[in-house]
Design a protein around this motif. Structure first.
Motif, PDB file in Angstrom:
ATOM      1  N   LYS A 190       1.285   4.342  -2.939  1.00 58.39           N
ATOM      2  CA  LYS A 190       1.082   5.626  -2.851  1.00 58.39           C
ATOM      3  C   LYS A 190       2.299   6.441  -3.003  1.00 58.39           C
ATOM      4  O   LYS A 190       1.991   7.209  -4.304  1.00 58.39           O
ATOM      5  N   ARG A 197       1.742   6.369  -6.963  1.00 56.25           N
ATOM      6  CA  ARG A 197       0.869   7.337  -7.462  1.00 56.25           C
ATOM      7  C   ARG A 197       1.183   8.624  -7.596  1.00 56.25           C
ATOM      8  O   ARG A 197       1.230   9.504  -8.451  1.00 56.25           O
ATOM      9  N   ARG A 198       2.109   9.030  -6.218  1.00 55.19           N
ATOM     10  CA  ARG A 198       2.524  10.938  -6.160  1.00 55.19           C
ATOM     11  C   ARG A 198       3.180  10.768  -7.165  1.00 55.19           C
ATOM     12  O   ARG A 198       3.703  11.754  -7.802  1.00 55.19           O
ATOM     13  N   SER A 203       0.742  -1.476  -0.083  1.00 56.67           N
ATOM     14  CA  SER A 203       0.305  -0.221  -0.326  1.00 56.67           C
ATOM     15  C   SER A 203       0.882   1.368   0.434  1.00 56.67           C
ATOM     16  O   SER A 203       0.761   2.270  -0.658  1.00 56.67           O
ATOM     17  N   ASP A 204       1.915   1.155   0.945  1.00 57.61           N
ATOM     18  CA  ASP A 204       2.802   2.284   0.536  1.00 57.61           C
ATOM     19  C   ASP A 204       3.260   2.216  -0.619  1.00 57.61           C
ATOM     20  O   ASP A 204       3.685   3.442  -0.618  1.00 57.61           O
TER      21      ASP A 204
END
Length: 120
Positions: A88, A91-92, A84-85
């Motif tokens: 993220k 995605r950023r 998940s990290d």
């Protein structure tokens, strides 16, 4: 008495698919949650497929005794948090796909374990 006005015999109420307290087998779970489990069995979507399978196998092997499977649950939780990290961060940074494809995951994990900067 009008429908929905509190009559106990209302047949519109959905019946539970499993009796309370009854242990479900893996086959029953798959039948009940077929679509969701089908997606979770795709390693392109579930980066923690192995951990998922080990957790479910432990529950089945121990007849639903979750206490005996705590280590498997922790491992699954750590896996989900890690990916998940990574998702993220990717995605950023505008990296697509956000969840790395299966063939890239081993190298990302190795870089993370060596504590290299930005393993994704």
């Amino acid at each position: 008495m009008a429908p929905g006005s509190g009559d106990i015999g209302n047949n519109d109420t959905p019946k539970p698919t499993v009796e309370p307290g009854k242990k479900m087998t893996m086959k029953e779970l798959q039948q009940r949650d077929g679509a969701k489990l089908g997606r979770m069995n795709d390693e392109r979507i579930n980066a923690c497929l192995r951990e998922t399978e080990l957790s479910l196998a432990c529950i089945e092997r121990n007849y639903g005794n979750k206490e005996r499977c705590r280590a498997y649950f922790e491992n699954y939780k750590n896996c989900r948090n890690f990916w998940s990290d990574i998702t993220k961060k990717r995605r950023r940074a505008g990296i697509r796909p956000a969840l790395p494809p299966p063939e890239e995951r081993d190298s990302i994990m190795e870089k993370h374990l060596r504590q290299e900067e930005e393993p994704w």
